[in-house]
Design an enzyme around this catalytic site. Sequence first.
Site, PDB file in Angstrom:
ATOM      1  N   GLU A  94       0.840  -1.195   0.000  1.00  0.00           N
ATOM      2  CA  GLU A  94       0.000   0.000   0.000  1.00  0.00           C
ATOM      3  C   GLU A  94       0.875   1.245   0.000  1.00  0.00           C
ATOM      4  OE1 GLU A  94      -3.346   1.862   3.017  1.00  0.00           O
ATOM      5  OE2 GLU A  94      -3.299  -0.312   2.717  1.00  0.00           O
ATOM      6  N   ASP A  96       0.132   5.415   0.558  1.00  0.00           N
ATOM      7  CA  ASP A  96      -0.981   6.231   1.057  1.00  0.00           C
ATOM      8  C   ASP A  96      -0.743   7.722   0.995  1.00  0.00           C
ATOM      9  OD1 ASP A  96      -2.255   3.904   1.830  1.00  0.00           O
ATOM     10  OD2 ASP A  96      -1.716   4.085   3.942  1.00  0.00           O
ATOM     11  N   GLU A  98      -3.303  10.428   2.898  1.00  0.00           N
ATOM     12  CA  GLU A  98      -4.515  10.639   3.686  1.00  0.00           C
ATOM     13  C   GLU A  98      -4.508  12.075   4.196  1.00  0.00           C
ATOM     14  OE1 GLU A  98      -5.566   6.228   5.457  1.00  0.00           O
ATOM     15  OE2 GLU A  98      -4.385   7.610   6.711  1.00  0.00           O
ATOM     16  N   HIS A 111      -1.035  12.934   5.652  1.00  0.00           N
ATOM     17  CA  HIS A 111      -0.452  11.737   6.247  1.00  0.00           C
ATOM     18  C   HIS A 111      -0.027  10.809   5.113  1.00  0.00           C
ATOM     19  CE1 HIS A 111      -0.417   8.410   9.348  1.00  0.00           C
ATOM     20  NE2 HIS A 111      -0.651   7.680   8.274  1.00  0.00           N
ATOM     21  N   GLU A 123       5.178   6.157   8.673  1.00  0.00           N
ATOM     22  CA  GLU A 123       4.417   7.382   8.464  1.00  0.00           C
ATOM     23  C   GLU A 123       5.308   8.627   8.441  1.00  0.00           C
ATOM     24  OE1 GLU A 123       3.984   5.292  11.031  1.00  0.00           O
ATOM     25  OE2 GLU A 123       1.899   4.580  11.100  1.00  0.00           O
ATOM     26  N   ASP A 187     -12.009   9.357  16.103  1.00  0.00           N
ATOM     27  CA  ASP A 187     -11.331   8.761  17.246  1.00  0.00           C
ATOM     28  C   ASP A 187      -9.820   9.001  17.211  1.00  0.00           C
ATOM     29  OD1 ASP A 187     -11.193   7.127  14.981  1.00  0.00           O
ATOM     30  OD2 ASP A 187     -10.928   5.296  16.160  1.00  0.00           O
ATOM     31  N   TRP A 188      -9.286   9.492  16.031  1.00  0.00           N
ATOM     32  CA  TRP A 188      -7.843   9.721  15.953  1.00  0.00           C
ATOM     33  C   TRP A 188      -7.418  10.832  14.996  1.00  0.00           C
ATOM     34  CZ3 TRP A 188      -5.219   9.227  11.302  1.00  0.00           C
ATOM     35  CH2 TRP A 188      -5.907   8.582  10.262  1.00  0.00           C
TER      36      TRP A 188
END
Length: 273
Positions: A94, A96, A98, A111, A123, A187-188
């Site tokens: 993957e 990413d 984000e 991100h 990250e 939640d994050w």
Amino acid sequence: MLLLSVFISVLIPNALAGNFYRDFDVTWGDRRARIRNGGQILTLSLDKASGSGIRSKNEYLFGRIDMQIKLVPGNSAGTVTSYYFSSEGATHDEIDFEFLGNLSGQPYTLHTNVYSQGKGSREQQFHLWFDPTRNFHTYSIIWNFRKIIFLVDNNAIRVFNNLESIGVPFPKSQPMRIYSSIWNADDWATRGGLIKTDWTKAPFTALYRNFIANACVRSSRFCRYKFANYSLDAKARNKLRWVQKKFMIYNYCTDFKRFPQGLPPECKRSRFL
């Protein structure tokens, strides 16, 4: 703004301009995902009941993918808008992008992450140096068997090199589809979950256009070498360093608390950039 070297433009003329009807399937969210203008514009929306997402019909192995995105304006705290490559299965690869939402007037957090053989934890996060909600901006990934380059408006912000020679897994054998979605992650996503989604502001909508895939569909030995030799020139490397110095807010390669036994081997600076 400094641009990448000529290698970037070499890819563009042969690329096929995208059409969302032709190139993608809506995978979830029902009518919250809408394709308009004959396939030229995509909108993905999130409300309290559901988000929405799409997936490319083709699988790709190496190349360059561009997507222009205009992110959710105003109070987007708790939301995540994504654009990423992924294969399938427990040992998936993957790559990413984000975009983590924010309160009005605060910067979006971009991100980035790389997974190989089902393992991520690589990250890097950035604050963008412009308002990504006012206009469309281009987010690109160049991927070959030697490196992955993340670009924003044709400026490299991150390079992840193939360092299998020192034991670092690298995604180079699994074809990946392109995904985009918007969902609730309060939640994050914003200040570690301290700020929740304000559903009175829903629906939250991101716009997409100008998808271009100059990439190999599934596997091809020719494409392995066609996309193999691209690198950054001196100006592009300087811009990369400037972005990382001024706008990077998290780097797993400096997180000693997370890796008390020692940083991952790719984190030596000479190898990492």
